[in-house]
Each structure stands twice: as structure tokens, then as C-alpha cells.
Scaffold this active site. Structure first.
Site, short mmCIF file in Angstrom:
data_model
loop_
_atom_site.label_atom_id
_atom_site.label_comp_id
_atom_site.label_asym_id
_atom_site.label_seq_id
_atom_site.Cartn_x
_atom_site.Cartn_y
_atom_site.Cartn_z
N TYR A 144 36.43 -2.97 -6.03
CA TYR A 144 37.76 -2.59 -6.52
C TYR A 144 37.77 -1.18 -7.11
O TYR A 144 38.82 -0.60 -7.34
CB TYR A 144 38.28 -3.59 -7.56
CG TYR A 144 38.56 -4.98 -7.01
CD1 TYR A 144 38.66 -5.22 -5.63
CD2 TYR A 144 38.71 -6.06 -7.86
CE1 TYR A 144 38.91 -6.48 -5.14
CE2 TYR A 144 38.97 -7.34 -7.36
CZ TYR A 144 39.05 -7.54 -5.99
OH TYR A 144 39.30 -8.80 -5.50
N LYS A 195 26.00 -12.03 -1.72
CA LYS A 195 25.97 -12.11 -0.26
C LYS A 195 24.80 -11.22 0.17
O LYS A 195 24.95 -10.27 0.95
CB LYS A 195 27.34 -11.63 0.29
CG LYS A 195 27.58 -11.88 1.76
CD LYS A 195 27.84 -13.33 2.11
CE LYS A 195 27.96 -13.46 3.62
NZ LYS A 195 27.91 -14.85 4.09
N ASP A 227 29.90 -17.68 0.43
CA ASP A 227 30.60 -18.61 1.33
C ASP A 227 30.21 -20.05 0.99
O ASP A 227 31.06 -20.95 0.91
CB ASP A 227 30.32 -18.28 2.81
CG ASP A 227 28.90 -17.80 3.07
OD1 ASP A 227 28.15 -17.61 2.09
OD2 ASP A 227 28.54 -17.62 4.23
N ASP A 251 36.79 -12.80 -8.51
CA ASP A 251 38.25 -12.86 -8.43
C ASP A 251 38.65 -14.08 -7.61
O ASP A 251 39.48 -14.91 -8.02
CB ASP A 251 38.73 -11.56 -7.75
CG ASP A 251 40.22 -11.38 -7.84
OD1 ASP A 251 40.88 -12.19 -8.51
OD2 ASP A 251 40.74 -10.43 -7.22
N ASP A 255 39.83 -18.09 -9.15
CA ASP A 255 41.14 -18.67 -8.81
C ASP A 255 40.97 -20.03 -8.15
O ASP A 255 41.73 -20.96 -8.40
CB ASP A 255 41.92 -17.74 -7.88
CG ASP A 255 42.88 -16.86 -8.69
OD1 ASP A 255 42.59 -16.65 -9.88
OD2 ASP A 255 43.90 -16.41 -8.13
#
Ligand code: NAD
Length: 366
Positions: A144, A195, A227, A251, A255
Site C-alpha cells: 500500500y 507468501k 491462501d 487487511d 475482514d
């Protein structure tokens, strides 16, 4: 001997932020009147409220004052009134500026399932009963913020959009320290999500996590690819206790975890930074926004804000017992069947925002 003393800045913001901040204030005022330490509460403007008053979503004076405080409590910002403004001038920029200026790099998002609300989740009760996990998300770096970024023209028919996923070992180290310390205060289990099989920056993430773990031999460190982690979170969330991960993965995963608990009005959060002198800065806020659709009606759920107050007592004021009392009071109010509109069902007792704040306070007084 002088009594301990804490300065807390409360920034109600906009919409329901103002309503729920009132309930937080009520609770803190009462605790402060009974405690052996002093709490000084200062109310400040942020977001749309600050635009209306000072012409900016966060004034320099406000930033200066909240920098001096021991903790910041924020309601919510934003609303239709300011939606058409330039991106840089919008209410949400006030919030981002606080995070950036105070370098609040660690975002804590707990996902706790209160038994009385077990049916609000879309998952089976046996999968989520008793769930109490904590996701720690790196908040000020990663994809980000990485440079270069942008959208560029390749030719008349083709463009490219690009972002950079970058982490320095220092950035990883500081979030790792926070995560290991937090795991030490809980069940001593930490899962680092990355990852590393395809992204070099998260290969470094994993290496630094392993290196840092040598300082914390009592913590059981595990690694999971993102994943798999997203799948495990809905398959068997109780296998986790503390999860630490990058900005973007956090993020998304936080959620996802929040929906395990069923309601947006129940989710607190903390954003924590530690400067080079070891001083802690932190902002506590509900996960939800200013809910313009219900603002001013007295129906908003103040529990996410109240639970954020609990996190503040635990992480900034080192008063874990008070945090536990707040959590227990919320649990007990729910067990007795009291509900705001968002979590209401027919056999329960419907309360306004203000009444729910009073009920929690009554429980704590008991
Ligand atoms: P929202 O979280 O404000 O609302 C989403 C839905 O959840 C709405 O139907 C709302 O009524 C409900 N809801 C949220 N909190 C609730 C509570 N405590 N009690 C009962 N119901 C609740 O998200 P949105 O509608 O996408 O955004 C509204 C505004 O809030 C926008 O301006 C957005 O930018 C801003 N926002 C701010 C923050 C923040 O301050 N941290 C976070 C998200 C969105």
C-alpha cells in the site's frame, strides 16, 4: 507518592462516531472516578467535524495535542456531506494522517465470538464457539505504500498499473517484536502468514520472523501461506491464537475473521507504534465507519467502541484487569438478552445506544 496519571484524547469524529464516543466517555469517567490512578480526557475534532471547524480533517494543533497523550480513542469519520471533496481533503485523510504521523505500524484486530451472538455468524456454532483470536497486521508499509507505483501508458491501446511490495528487515523486525511480545501475554502461539514461496519480500518476512523467534523460545512459531490461512480461518479458526502478517494480507484476513463474529458493531481495533525511545503510541477505534444511514437515530451499537476502550486499558495503560472487566460486562449484557438494533432478534430486549452504554456501566458497577 504521586498517583499514576494518564492523558487520553477522545476524537468522536462524525456520524455515529459522536454517539458511541459519548458512551465510551461515560465508561471512562466512571472508571476514573473509582480508580487509584487519574485519567484526564480531552475531546478533539477529526474528520468532517474538523473540516467544518478548521477547514482541514486534522489540524496541526490537534495533532500536536494528541501526540502528547498516552492514548487516542477515535469514533469514526466520514459522511455524505464531505464525499465530493478532493481526496486529500476528505475526512478519512485525518485518520490516515494520525496513523502515519504517529507511525502506528501494528494494527490489532481481535475476533472474539460472544456466546449469546453465536447465531449471528454464518459459520456453524461448533466452529466458532469460544473463538478468541488476534490478527496483528503491519500497517504502515508493504504494497500500500511501496514505490514505484502508478498507472503508465505503454502505447495507445495498452496501459500498465503497478505497485511495489517492499519490506525492509527493520520494518519486519519491529512488527515481529510486537507480535512475539503479544503472543507471550496470551497462549504463546504465533502464526506468521506470508507468501514466501512466490514473493521475495515475504521470504525475507519469514527469515526475520525465524530470527526474532530465537529471542522468544517459549513462543511456538508457525508459518502459513496466505491462501491456506484464508481457508483455515473459515474451516477451523480456533487453531489460531495470534496471527501476524503483512499490510495487504492482514487487511483481507482481518475482514474475513471479523465476519466469524457476525456483526460490524461488535469489533474493536488498536493501532500501535513504538518509537526509538521505546515509548508506545496507540489509537483505539471500532472497525466500522460513521454509518450515515443510522446516524442521529440513537440506534447505533456502542459495543465496538466500548471494547476498544477495553483494549486501551490493556495495551496503553497496562490495566488488563479493567480490560477483562469491560469484556465480561459486555458478555453479561448480551447474556441477559439486551441488544441494539443491529444484533436484535425477536426474543431479545431492544435498547438504544445510550441505554446499551448504561447497561454495560451497570454491569461494571456490580
Ligand atoms: P459503515 O461501517 O459506516 O456502515 C456499514 C453498515 O454497517 C451500515 O449499514 C451501518 O448502519 C452499519 N453499522 C456500522 N457500524 C454500526 C454500529 N456501530 N451499529 C449499528 N450498525 C452499524 O461503512 P460505510 O457505510 O461503508 O461507510 C460510511 C462512512 O464511514 C464513509 O464515509 C466511510 O468512508 C467511512 N468509514 C470510516 C471508517 C473509520 O472512521 N474508521 C471506517 C470505514 C468507513
Amino acid at each position: 507518592m504521586q498517583a499514576e496519571s494518564y492523558n487520553i484524547s477522545i476524537l468522536p469524529g462524525d456520524g455515529i462516531g459522536k454517539e458511541i464516543a459519548k458512551e465510551a466517555r461515560k465508561l471512562i469517567d466512571w472508571i476514573s472516578s473509582k480508580a487509584t490512578f487519574n485519567i484526564h480526557l480531552d475531546e478533539e475534532y477529526v474528520g468532517g467535524a474538523s473540516i467544518d471547524k478548521y477547514g482541514t480533517p486534522l489540524s496541526d494543533e490537534t495533532l500536536k495535542r494528541i501526540r502528547q497523550s498516552d492514548a487516542i480513542l477515535l469514533g469514526a469519520v466520514g459522511g455524505p456531506k464531505w464525499e465530493k471533496m478532493d481526496f486529500e481533503k476528505r475526512p478519512e485523510r485525518g485518520l490516515l494522517k494520525i496513523r502515519k504521523e504517529l507511525d502506528l505500524f501494528a494494527n490489532y484486530r481481535p475476533a472474539i465470538v460472544f456466546d449469546p451472538l453465536i447465531d449471528s455468524s454464518s459459520l456453524k456454532p461448533e466452529v466458532i464457539k469460544g473463538l478468541d483470536i488476534l490478527i496483528i497486521r503491519e500497517l504502515t508499509s508493504g504494497i500500500y505504500f511501496g514505490e514505484p507505483r502508478g498507472i503508465e501508458k505503454i502505447n495507445d491501446k495498452n496501459y500498465k498499473g503497478f505497485n511495489t511490495l517492499v519490506y525492509t528487515s527493520k520494518e519486519i523486525e519491529r512488527i515481529a517484536e510486537v507480535a512475539f511480545e503479544t503472543a507471550m501475554s496470551r497462549s504463546k502461539k504465533l502464526c506468521s502468514v506470508d507468501k514466501a514461496n512466490v514473493l521475495e519480500s515475504t521470504e525475507l518476512w519469514r527469515e526475520v520472523m525465524i530470527e526474532t523467534s530465537k529471542k522468544y523460545p517459549k513462543v511456538e512459531l508457525s508459518h502459513m501461506y496466505v491462501d491456506n490461512a484464508s481457508m483455515q480461518l473459515v474451516r477451523n479458526p480456533k487453531q489460531f491464537d495470534v496471527i501476524v502478517t503483512t499490510n495487504m494480507f492482514g487487511d483481507i484476513l482481518s475482514d474475513c475473521a471479523s465476519m466469524l463474529t457476525g456483526s460490524l458493531g461488535m469489533l474493536p481495533s488498536a493501532s500501535i507504534g513504538i518509537n526509538s525511545n521505546g515509548q508506545k503510541k496507540a489509537m483505539y477505534e471500532p472497525v466500522h465507519g460513521s454509518a450515515p444511514d443510522i446516524s442521529g437515530q440513537g440506534v447505533s451499537n456502542p459495543l465496538a467502541m466500548i471494547l476498544s476502550v477495553g483494549m486501551m486499558f490493556e495495551y496503553s495503560l497496562n490495566k488488563k484487569v479493567i480490560a477483562e472487566k469491560i469484556n465480561d460486562a459486555v458478555r453479561s449484557v448480551l447474556e441477559k438478552g439486551f441488544r441494539t438494533k443491529d444484533i436484535y432478534s425477536e426474543d431479545k430486549i431492544l435498547l438504544s445506544t445510550n441505554e446499551m452504554g448504561d447497561k454495560v456501566l451497570e454491569e461494571i458497577k456490580e
